[in-house]
Design a protein around this motif. Structure first.
Motif, PDB file in Angstrom:
ATOM      1  N   GLN A  12      -9.366  -0.738  -7.940  1.00  0.00           N
ATOM      2  CA  GLN A  12      -8.776   0.576  -8.187  1.00  0.00           C
ATOM      3  C   GLN A  12      -9.071   1.529  -7.030  1.00  0.00           C
ATOM      4  OE1 GLN A  12      -6.697   1.390 -10.728  1.00  0.00           O
ATOM      5  NE2 GLN A  12      -6.389   3.316  -9.655  1.00  0.00           N
ATOM      6  N   ALA A  13     -10.283   1.475  -6.509  1.00  0.00           N
ATOM      7  CA  ALA A  13     -10.653   2.313  -5.376  1.00  0.00           C
ATOM      8  C   ALA A  13      -9.816   1.939  -4.140  1.00  0.00           C
ATOM      9  CB  ALA A  13     -12.146   2.182  -5.076  1.00  0.00           C
ATOM     10  N   GLU A  14      -9.623   0.659  -3.922  1.00  0.00           N
ATOM     11  CA  GLU A  14      -8.811   0.191  -2.792  1.00  0.00           C
ATOM     12  C   GLU A  14      -7.358   0.624  -2.965  1.00  0.00           C
ATOM     13  OE1 GLU A  14      -7.738  -1.669   0.799  1.00  0.00           O
ATOM     14  OE2 GLU A  14      -9.669  -1.027   0.001  1.00  0.00           O
ATOM     15  N   TYR A  15      -6.839   0.512  -4.171  1.00  0.00           N
ATOM     16  CA  TYR A  15      -5.473   0.941  -4.453  1.00  0.00           C
ATOM     17  C   TYR A  15      -5.313   2.441  -4.180  1.00  0.00           C
ATOM     18  CZ  TYR A  15      -1.136   1.786  -7.022  1.00  0.00           C
ATOM     19  OH  TYR A  15       0.134   2.171  -7.368  1.00  0.00           O
ATOM     20  N   ASN A  16      -6.268   3.238  -4.650  1.00  0.00           N
ATOM     21  CA  ASN A  16      -6.229   4.686  -4.421  1.00  0.00           C
ATOM     22  C   ASN A  16      -6.298   5.010  -2.931  1.00  0.00           C
ATOM     23  OD1 ASN A  16      -6.038   5.209  -7.156  1.00  0.00           O
ATOM     24  ND2 ASN A  16      -8.238   5.528  -7.401  1.00  0.00           N
ATOM     25  N   ARG A  17      -7.122   4.272  -2.191  1.00  0.00           N
ATOM     26  CA  ARG A  17      -7.224   4.489  -0.746  1.00  0.00           C
ATOM     27  C   ARG A  17      -5.878   4.220  -0.071  1.00  0.00           C
ATOM     28  NH1 ARG A  17      -7.377   2.011   3.786  1.00  0.00           N
ATOM     29  NH2 ARG A  17      -7.331  -0.069   2.915  1.00  0.00           N
ATOM     30  N   ARG A  18      -5.222   3.140  -0.482  1.00  0.00           N
ATOM     31  CA  ARG A  18      -3.934   2.790   0.117  1.00  0.00           C
ATOM     32  C   ARG A  18      -2.842   3.793  -0.253  1.00  0.00           C
ATOM     33  NH1 ARG A  18      -3.464  -3.734   0.562  1.00  0.00           N
ATOM     34  NH2 ARG A  18      -5.572  -4.069   1.330  1.00  0.00           N
ATOM     35  N   ILE A  19      -2.877   4.304  -1.469  1.00  0.00           N
ATOM     36  CA  ILE A  19      -1.915   5.335  -1.872  1.00  0.00           C
ATOM     37  C   ILE A  19      -2.136   6.604  -1.049  1.00  0.00           C
ATOM     38  CG2 ILE A  19      -1.261   6.894  -3.763  1.00  0.00           C
ATOM     39  CD1 ILE A  19      -0.062   4.106  -4.035  1.00  0.00           C
ATOM     40  N   SER A  57       7.244   2.316  10.791  1.00  0.00           N
ATOM     41  CA  SER A  57       6.650   0.979  10.754  1.00  0.00           C
ATOM     42  C   SER A  57       5.343   0.985   9.982  1.00  0.00           C
ATOM     43  CB  SER A  57       6.422   0.457  12.172  1.00  0.00           C
ATOM     44  OG  SER A  57       7.643   0.249  12.825  1.00  0.00           O
ATOM     45  N   ARG A  58       4.509   1.987  10.236  1.00  0.00           N
ATOM     46  CA  ARG A  58       3.245   2.103   9.504  1.00  0.00           C
ATOM     47  C   ARG A  58       3.498   2.301   8.012  1.00  0.00           C
ATOM     48  NH1 ARG A  58      -0.354   6.632  11.455  1.00  0.00           N
ATOM     49  NH2 ARG A  58      -1.659   5.806   9.812  1.00  0.00           N
ATOM     50  N   TYR A  59       4.497   3.112   7.677  1.00  0.00           N
ATOM     51  CA  TYR A  59       4.841   3.366   6.279  1.00  0.00           C
ATOM     52  C   TYR A  59       5.277   2.077   5.588  1.00  0.00           C
ATOM     53  CZ  TYR A  59       6.864   5.646   2.199  1.00  0.00           C
ATOM     54  OH  TYR A  59       7.138   6.026   0.907  1.00  0.00           O
ATOM     55  N   ASN A  60       6.171   1.337   6.241  1.00  0.00           N
ATOM     56  CA  ASN A  60       6.654   0.076   5.666  1.00  0.00           C
ATOM     57  C   ASN A  60       5.514  -0.909   5.457  1.00  0.00           C
ATOM     58  OD1 ASN A  60       9.295   0.993   5.559  1.00  0.00           O
ATOM     59  ND2 ASN A  60       9.819   0.134   7.554  1.00  0.00           N
ATOM     60  N   CYS A  61       4.617  -0.973   6.413  1.00  0.00           N
ATOM     61  CA  CYS A  61       3.457  -1.862   6.312  1.00  0.00           C
ATOM     62  C   CYS A  61       2.558  -1.433   5.150  1.00  0.00           C
ATOM     63  CB  CYS A  61       2.694  -1.838   7.633  1.00  0.00           C
ATOM     64  SG  CYS A  61       1.517  -3.164   7.810  1.00  0.00           S
ATOM     65  N   ARG A  67       2.229  -3.300  -2.432  1.00  0.00           N
ATOM     66  CA  ARG A  67       2.942  -4.265  -3.293  1.00  0.00           C
ATOM     67  C   ARG A  67       2.186  -5.570  -3.422  1.00  0.00           C
ATOM     68  NH1 ARG A  67       9.138  -3.345  -1.225  1.00  0.00           N
ATOM     69  NH2 ARG A  67       9.445  -1.385  -2.330  1.00  0.00           N
ATOM     70  N   LYS A  68       1.514  -5.996  -2.364  1.00  0.00           N
ATOM     71  CA  LYS A  68       0.738  -7.237  -2.413  1.00  0.00           C
ATOM     72  C   LYS A  68      -0.420  -7.141  -3.392  1.00  0.00           C
ATOM     73  CE  LYS A  68       1.608  -9.003   2.229  1.00  0.00           C
ATOM     74  NZ  LYS A  68       1.006  -9.264   3.547  1.00  0.00           N
ATOM     75  N   MET A  69      -0.906  -5.931  -3.634  1.00  0.00           N
ATOM     76  CA  MET A  69      -2.032  -5.751  -4.540  1.00  0.00           C
ATOM     77  C   MET A  69      -1.615  -5.981  -5.999  1.00  0.00           C
ATOM     78  SD  MET A  69      -4.213  -2.548  -3.137  1.00  0.00           S
ATOM     79  CE  MET A  69      -5.586  -2.965  -4.224  1.00  0.00           C
ATOM     80  N   ASN A  70      -0.364  -5.768  -6.297  1.00  0.00           N
ATOM     81  CA  ASN A  70       0.100  -5.884  -7.690  1.00  0.00           C
ATOM     82  C   ASN A  70       0.503  -7.252  -8.039  1.00  0.00           C
ATOM     83  OD1 ASN A  70      -0.345  -3.196  -8.118  1.00  0.00           O
ATOM     84  ND2 ASN A  70       1.694  -2.611  -7.511  1.00  0.00           N
TER      85      ASN A  70
END
Length: 70
Positions: A12-19, A57-61, A67-70
């Protein structure tokens, strides 16, 4: 705390960081587009185009990583 709960909390922390990263890139893109709208110098226009391209490019990445996390 169990190992499963720790893993869930870490994910969850990693997901929040990526968001947050995605939102940061989105804000940078808005600034770059705004600068592009007001630039008149040809060299600065080129710089804005390159910056927008790099941020896209950074945004798409970042989206792909989320998406890979889900």
């Amino acid at each position: 705390m169990s190992k499963a709960k720790k893993e869930l909390k870490r994910r969850q922390a990693e997901y929040n960081r990526r968001i947050n990263e995605l939102n940061n890139i989105r804000a940078q893109l808005q600034c770059a587009y705004s600068a592009f709208d007001y630039v008149t110098d040809k060299d600065m226009l080129d710089a804005c185009i390159f910056e927008i391209s790099a941020l896209k490019s950074r945004y798409n990445c970042a989206v792909i990583n989320i998406r890979k996390m889900n």
